[in-house]
Scaffold this motif. Structure first.
Motif, PDB file in Angstrom:
ATOM      1  N   ALA A 104       0.824  -1.211   0.000  1.00  0.00           N
ATOM      2  CA  ALA A 104       0.000   0.000   0.000  1.00  0.00           C
ATOM      3  C   ALA A 104       0.857   1.259   0.000  1.00  0.00           C
ATOM      4  CB  ALA A 104      -0.946   0.002   1.193  1.00  0.00           C
ATOM      5  N   ALA A 105       1.847   1.297  -0.868  1.00  0.00           N
ATOM      6  CA  ALA A 105       2.645   2.513  -1.025  1.00  0.00           C
ATOM      7  C   ALA A 105       1.817   3.565  -1.759  1.00  0.00           C
ATOM      8  CB  ALA A 105       3.924   2.214  -1.805  1.00  0.00           C
ATOM      9  N   SER A 106       2.169   4.832  -1.561  1.00  0.00           N
ATOM     10  CA  SER A 106       1.443   5.941  -2.203  1.00  0.00           C
ATOM     11  C   SER A 106       2.197   6.396  -3.449  1.00  0.00           C
ATOM     12  CB  SER A 106       1.301   7.113  -1.220  1.00  0.00           C
ATOM     13  OG  SER A 106       0.582   6.724  -0.076  1.00  0.00           O
ATOM     14  N   PRO A 153       7.268  17.416  -4.739  1.00  0.00           N
ATOM     15  CA  PRO A 153       7.366  15.970  -4.951  1.00  0.00           C
ATOM     16  C   PRO A 153       8.379  15.298  -4.025  1.00  0.00           C
ATOM     17  CG  PRO A 153       7.451  17.159  -7.036  1.00  0.00           C
ATOM     18  CD  PRO A 153       7.599  18.179  -5.951  1.00  0.00           C
ATOM     19  N   GLN A 154       9.316  16.078  -3.507  1.00  0.00           N
ATOM     20  CA  GLN A 154      10.319  15.518  -2.601  1.00  0.00           C
ATOM     21  C   GLN A 154       9.791  15.346  -1.175  1.00  0.00           C
ATOM     22  OE1 GLN A 154      13.269  14.443  -3.825  1.00  0.00           O
ATOM     23  NE2 GLN A 154      12.368  15.040  -5.788  1.00  0.00           N
ATOM     24  N   ALA A 155       8.590  15.850  -0.922  1.00  0.00           N
ATOM     25  CA  ALA A 155       7.989  15.722   0.411  1.00  0.00           C
ATOM     26  C   ALA A 155       6.574  15.151   0.264  1.00  0.00           C
ATOM     27  CB  ALA A 155       7.953  17.082   1.110  1.00  0.00           C
ATOM     28  N   PRO A 156       6.463  13.875  -0.118  1.00  0.00           N
ATOM     29  CA  PRO A 156       5.142  13.282  -0.333  1.00  0.00           C
ATOM     30  C   PRO A 156       4.367  13.179   0.972  1.00  0.00           C
ATOM     31  CG  PRO A 156       6.836  11.582  -0.343  1.00  0.00           C
ATOM     32  CD  PRO A 156       7.557  12.895  -0.323  1.00  0.00           C
ATOM     33  N   PRO A 157       3.047  13.105   0.899  1.00  0.00           N
ATOM     34  CA  PRO A 157       2.241  12.989   2.116  1.00  0.00           C
ATOM     35  C   PRO A 157       2.575  11.720   2.891  1.00  0.00           C
ATOM     36  CG  PRO A 157       0.902  12.651   0.141  1.00  0.00           C
ATOM     37  CD  PRO A 157       2.222  13.150  -0.316  1.00  0.00           C
ATOM     38  N   GLY A 213       5.598   7.608  -2.340  1.00  0.00           N
ATOM     39  CA  GLY A 213       5.677   7.960  -0.927  1.00  0.00           C
ATOM     40  C   GLY A 213       5.469   6.706  -0.092  1.00  0.00           C
ATOM     41  N   PRO A 214       5.866   6.717   1.160  1.00  0.00           N
ATOM     42  CA  PRO A 214       5.721   5.534   2.009  1.00  0.00           C
ATOM     43  C   PRO A 214       4.262   5.272   2.358  1.00  0.00           C
ATOM     44  CG  PRO A 214       6.461   7.388   3.314  1.00  0.00           C
ATOM     45  CD  PRO A 214       6.453   7.853   1.880  1.00  0.00           C
ATOM     46  N   ALA A 274      14.510   4.628  -9.863  1.00  0.00           N
ATOM     47  CA  ALA A 274      14.928   5.200  -8.574  1.00  0.00           C
ATOM     48  C   ALA A 274      13.815   5.132  -7.532  1.00  0.00           C
ATOM     49  CB  ALA A 274      15.377   6.641  -8.770  1.00  0.00           C
ATOM     50  N   ALA A 275      12.564   5.305  -7.949  1.00  0.00           N
ATOM     51  CA  ALA A 275      11.448   5.250  -6.989  1.00  0.00           C
ATOM     52  C   ALA A 275      11.308   3.848  -6.407  1.00  0.00           C
ATOM     53  CB  ALA A 275      10.149   5.685  -7.667  1.00  0.00           C
TER      54      ALA A 275
END
Length: 496
Positions: A165-167, A181-185, A316-317, A388-389
């Motif tokens: 369940a990654a975002s 984009p470098q600070a995802p929710p 994002g995590p 990379a993601a």
């Protein structure tokens, strides 16, 4: 179904319908279709080849290269490969088994019975790995999961360090909405705000979020992971320390209420109620929505169809309820992936193929480069050519996913309970789907009933297994020495 004759299909479909009508069939849900590089089914038409069915879309390229090499090698032969969407795989296998047209090798996606029950029901025969191949995987084999009566039936190809369940998000849409984009929710509120910002900026052309609501089983897997990240100290509804079912725990309720709130806020793409993952993911890469919950295989599948999306893709995590919460999730040892059908006429070639190509470090590298689940040898990911993601997500897995206790690893006799246990309806996935569509209005009541019904079914299965001589009890499901944020190692089973 490309893998059987029309006559065989119709005969199997009739038999399957009759079986399902009496409640004797375990079918996979969802929708999708098979695609094939050749024929399927282990019949006379394919006497000179080995047939293989699975649901691993993102691994097709890796397997194609292996199959080509195998066809040219001494003792090898051509492999006729068929891919099925996970939502259709179980039904295809049921039909093939009914008509005696099973492939030589297959995955078990969509078959809801556990491995022990499938082995007991004649779905598989032992595989004969070479000594060298066996040495590579023996530390990951568990009696009752991969091994039955001392014989190996399957082996894992993936690492246990994974959540699904990654975002995942579209960097272009996020940037256009003024977000970084470098600070995802990371929290529910941050996600809701980010999805709203993208949707407001989209002017009615872009939504905040898309999901595979038409796939109850997949949604259940994702909610299990989200509940753990929210603090649930167990897995698949079962508290590790006590062995009690607690689908009605606050963590599950909070996750489902969060998901429902996104739908009520109209941040979910309209029409998603019937979409399986392939459809939802395709809409996401087309720019219909900014965010999509999915497993690590997301880029491996998405970039096959839309390679240009690579520059927009990021992740994002897994989300947590509150700022400051540290992610911790748990995963049991991975199941076996590839199973040898009892009716196979190509067992020697099948064993050679599995031994020489699917337990190696090279295969782990190939798995990493197709961006599937993290490979059994997770250390090879950093040296791979993966996006990379994907590498970033695998890094989070290494930090936050811990090895969970598994009842059958503590007492192999529990396989007899698995054989006796009947599926409980409605499932967690059905409840989640109903909550999102508005058909389930009292979610806590539905979850409480699921806990109660599942516990009762387990009690009945334990009693039935004991009546047939199995040495099992409720205590086998409790791990009082389990501790949060740690691995449950092999030695701990004997210490509890």
């Amino acid at each position: 179904m490309t893998a059987m004759t029309r006559r065989g299909f119709l005969a199997a479909a009739g038999a399957l319908a009759a079986t399902a009508a009496t409640g004797g069939c375990a079918l996979g849900g969802g929708s999708g279709s098979g695609s094939s590089t050749g024929g399927g089914g282990g019949d006379a038409a394919n006497a000179g080849s080995l047939t293989w069915w699975d649901h691993q879309n993102q691994l097709q390229k890796a397997k194609a290269a292996i199959f080509a090499d195998f066809a040219k090698s001494p003792g090898g032969m051509p492999v006729q490969y068929t891919y099925y969407n996970p939502g259709k795989m179980g039904q295809a296998l049921q039909l093939a088994k009914q008509s005696n047209q099973m492939p030589d090798i297959h995955s078990n996606a969509g078959l809801t019975l556990p491995a022990g029950a499938l082995v007991a029901a004649g779905w598989a025969q032992p595989i004969n790995l070479t000594d060298q191949a066996k040495a590579r995987v023996e530390d990951s084999l568990i009696e009752g999961l991969h091994v039955f009566d001392g014989k190996i039936y399957a082996f894992p190809i993936f690492s246990h360090q994974v959540y699904v369940a990654a975002s995942w998000f579209n960097k272009e849409l996020v940037s256009q909405a003024g977000l970084d984009p470098q600070a995802p929710p990371r929290t529910y509120d941050e996600f809701r705000a980010a999805a709203r910002a993208v949707q407001d900026k989209g002017g009615g052309q872009t939504y905040g979020w898309v999901w595979n609501v038409g796939m109850p089983n997949r949604m259940a897997e994702q909610v299990h992971d989200l509940a753990q990240a929210a603090g649930f100290e167990g897995g698949i509804g079962l508290r590790y320390a006590t062995g009690e079912y607690a689908f009605h725990a606050d963590e599950y309720l909070d996750v489902i209420e969060f998901l429902v709130s996104l739908r009520k806020d109209k941040l979910l793409v309209p029409g998603a109620n019937s979409w399986v993952d392939d459809v939802a993911r395709a809409r996401w890469t087309a720019g219909v929505a900014a965010y999509y919950f999915d497993g690590p295989w997301c880029p491996g599948v998405a970039l096959q169809a839309t390679p240009d999306f690579a520059d927009k893709l990021d992740v994002g995590p897994i989300l947590v309820p509150n700022a400051g919460d540290t992610v911790a999730t748990y995963h049991v040892p991975q199941p076996g992936e590839y199973w040898l059908s009892p009716g196979s006429k190509q067992t020697e070639a099948a064993n050679k193929l599995l031994s020489e190509h699917f337990v190696t470090e090279d295969y782990s590298r190939r798995v990493a480069e197709t961006m599937s689940q993290p490979p059994r040898d997770i250390s090879v990911v950093d040296q791979s050519s993966a996006h990379a993601a994907y590498k970033k997500l695998i890094g989070w897995f290494k930090e936050s996913v811990h090895l969970a206790p598994m009842p059958i690893a503590g007492n192999k006799e529990l396989r007899h309970v698995d054989v006796e246990q009947k599926p409980v309806q409605p499932t967690l996935g059905d409840i989640i789907q109903g909550a999102l569509t508005g058909d389930v209005t009292d979610v806590r009541a539905a979850l409480t009933k699921l806990s109660s019904d599942t516990a009762k079914q387990r009690d009945l299965a334990i009693a039935a297994a004991k009546a047939k001589g199995a040495k099992v009890s409720l205590d086998d499901y409790a791990f009082p020495n389990w501790k949060p944020r740690t691995d449950y190692t092999t030695s701990m089973y004997a210490e509890r």
